[in-house]
Design a protein around this motif. Sequence first.
Motif, PDB file in Angstrom:
ATOM      1  N   ARG A   4     -44.392 -40.335  -3.749  1.00  0.00           N
ATOM      2  CA  ARG A   4     -44.983 -41.395  -4.269  1.00  0.00           C
ATOM      3  C   ARG A   4     -45.387 -40.928  -5.483  1.00  0.00           C
ATOM      4  O   ARG A   4     -45.598 -41.367  -6.508  1.00  0.00           O
ATOM      5  CB  ARG A   4     -46.163 -41.920  -3.473  1.00  0.00           C
ATOM      6  CG  ARG A   4     -47.397 -42.868  -4.166  1.00  0.00           C
ATOM      7  CD  ARG A   4     -46.823 -44.116  -4.368  1.00  0.00           C
ATOM      8  NE  ARG A   4     -47.804 -44.780  -5.178  1.00  0.00           N
ATOM      9  CZ  ARG A   4     -48.850 -45.632  -4.815  1.00  0.00           C
ATOM     10  NH1 ARG A   4     -49.101 -45.609  -3.443  1.00  0.00           N
ATOM     11  NH2 ARG A   4     -49.462 -46.312  -5.443  1.00  0.00           N
TER      12      ARG A   4
ATOM     13  N   LEU B  78     -44.279 -38.289  -7.284  1.00  0.00           N
ATOM     14  CA  LEU B  78     -42.926 -38.129  -8.045  1.00  0.00           C
ATOM     15  C   LEU B  78     -42.670 -39.531  -8.758  1.00  0.00           C
ATOM     16  O   LEU B  78     -42.220 -39.558 -10.008  1.00  0.00           O
ATOM     17  CB  LEU B  78     -41.835 -37.346  -7.432  1.00  0.00           C
ATOM     18  CG  LEU B  78     -42.162 -35.967  -7.048  1.00  0.00           C
ATOM     19  CD1 LEU B  78     -40.875 -35.567  -6.079  1.00  0.00           C
ATOM     20  CD2 LEU B  78     -42.370 -35.187  -8.296  1.00  0.00           C
ATOM     21  N   GLU B  79     -42.812 -40.663  -7.948  1.00  0.00           N
ATOM     22  CA  GLU B  79     -42.532 -41.896  -8.560  1.00  0.00           C
ATOM     23  C   GLU B  79     -43.529 -42.246  -9.796  1.00  0.00           C
ATOM     24  O   GLU B  79     -43.061 -42.750 -10.605  1.00  0.00           O
ATOM     25  CB  GLU B  79     -42.732 -42.862  -7.495  1.00  0.00           C
ATOM     26  CG  GLU B  79     -42.479 -44.418  -7.586  1.00  0.00           C
ATOM     27  CD  GLU B  79     -42.594 -45.155  -6.556  1.00  0.00           C
ATOM     28  OE1 GLU B  79     -43.375 -46.240  -6.712  1.00  0.00           O
ATOM     29  OE2 GLU B  79     -42.006 -44.922  -5.410  1.00  0.00           O
TER      30      GLU B  79
ATOM     31  N   GLN C 201     -45.087 -40.175 -11.495  1.00  0.00           N
ATOM     32  CA  GLN C 201     -44.739 -38.998 -12.531  1.00  0.00           C
ATOM     33  C   GLN C 201     -43.742 -39.589 -13.502  1.00  0.00           C
ATOM     34  O   GLN C 201     -43.757 -39.433 -14.735  1.00  0.00           O
ATOM     35  CB  GLN C 201     -44.637 -37.486 -12.044  1.00  0.00           C
ATOM     36  CG  GLN C 201     -44.286 -36.642 -13.079  1.00  0.00           C
ATOM     37  CD  GLN C 201     -44.205 -35.448 -12.604  1.00  0.00           C
ATOM     38  OE1 GLN C 201     -43.489 -35.268 -11.488  1.00  0.00           O
ATOM     39  NE2 GLN C 201     -44.344 -34.267 -13.192  1.00  0.00           N
ATOM     40  N   GLU C 202     -42.791 -40.173 -12.898  1.00  0.00           N
ATOM     41  CA  GLU C 202     -41.561 -40.811 -13.621  1.00  0.00           C
ATOM     42  C   GLU C 202     -42.012 -41.612 -14.279  1.00  0.00           C
ATOM     43  O   GLU C 202     -41.484 -41.929 -15.673  1.00  0.00           O
ATOM     44  CB  GLU C 202     -40.584 -41.153 -12.272  1.00  0.00           C
ATOM     45  CG  GLU C 202     -39.294 -41.673 -13.040  1.00  0.00           C
ATOM     46  CD  GLU C 202     -38.492 -40.826 -13.704  1.00  0.00           C
ATOM     47  OE1 GLU C 202     -37.781 -41.110 -14.647  1.00  0.00           O
ATOM     48  OE2 GLU C 202     -38.210 -39.568 -13.554  1.00  0.00           O
ATOM     49  N   LYS C 203     -42.832 -42.527 -13.757  1.00  0.00           N
ATOM     50  CA  LYS C 203     -43.080 -43.873 -14.688  1.00  0.00           C
ATOM     51  C   LYS C 203     -44.077 -43.469 -15.772  1.00  0.00           C
ATOM     52  O   LYS C 203     -44.062 -43.918 -16.853  1.00  0.00           O
ATOM     53  CB  LYS C 203     -43.708 -44.752 -13.675  1.00  0.00           C
ATOM     54  CG  LYS C 203     -44.325 -46.217 -14.462  1.00  0.00           C
ATOM     55  CD  LYS C 203     -44.800 -47.364 -13.461  1.00  0.00           C
ATOM     56  CE  LYS C 203     -45.033 -48.491 -14.071  1.00  0.00           C
ATOM     57  NZ  LYS C 203     -45.515 -49.516 -13.116  1.00  0.00           N
TER      58      LYS C 203
ATOM     59  N   GLY D  30     -45.200 -40.293 -16.967  1.00  0.00           N
ATOM     60  CA  GLY D  30     -44.652 -38.958 -17.632  1.00  0.00           C
ATOM     61  C   GLY D  30     -45.885 -38.012 -17.527  1.00  0.00           C
ATOM     62  O   GLY D  30     -45.595 -36.767 -17.958  1.00  0.00           O
TER      63      GLY D  30
ATOM     64  N   VAL E 247     -48.679 -36.516 -13.834  1.00  0.00           N
ATOM     65  CA  VAL E 247     -49.295 -37.050 -12.396  1.00  0.00           C
ATOM     66  C   VAL E 247     -50.796 -37.230 -12.842  1.00  0.00           C
ATOM     67  O   VAL E 247     -51.349 -36.242 -13.003  1.00  0.00           O
ATOM     68  CB  VAL E 247     -49.077 -35.893 -11.621  1.00  0.00           C
ATOM     69  CG1 VAL E 247     -49.824 -36.091 -10.130  1.00  0.00           C
ATOM     70  CG2 VAL E 247     -47.525 -35.650 -11.454  1.00  0.00           C
TER      71      VAL E 247
END
Length: 192
Positions: free
Chosen positions: A21, A23-24, A26-28, A30, A32
């Motif tokens: 979750r 990492l998801e 962070q991906e969205k 940019g 955490v």
Amino acid sequence: MTTNHYPMPELKDLPEDIKARVLEVQEKAGFVPNVFLALARRPAEWRAFFAYHDALMLKQGGALTKGDREMIVTATSAANQCLYCVVAHGAILRIYEKKPMVADQVAVNYRKADISPRQRAMLDFAMKVCLRAHEIDDADFGPLHAHGFSDEDIWDIAAITAFFGLSNRMASFSNMQPNPEFYLMGRIPREK
């Protein structure tokens, strides 16, 4: 300066479901957001917190927009003097409302902010729940009904306010700091 008694765990040390979750996100985003790591020191509580967060903030249906939800969080978090939530949710509010100054206005004095009468009525109720919930009575429902809020929408306003009251207190006592990225989000147009 307050000592950080609760250092954030490392991403590599988190349980797999929480790590996925984070990492998801962070991906969205940019980055955490610090709340994801700060609360992960207690995985069972993290799961419960984010399950309720998502039920309230990602809910489909009802009269509350995503911007309305973030506006409630920003205004009530300011009343609770929560730096983390004002800065983080203020950033999201600016993005959803597409108004670079609205979060500052709502945090300092929502009554003078560039918001609709409907949103002002919503925040009047949220602030009463935040500061004087024991005084809520039938008369508080009428102004909300007049703006098209159902009793279920009113529950959502109160639940968001109450949930973030918990979040504000956890962030404040633990000295959770907003990520620097939040301060500029939604203030200037993003490069495409």
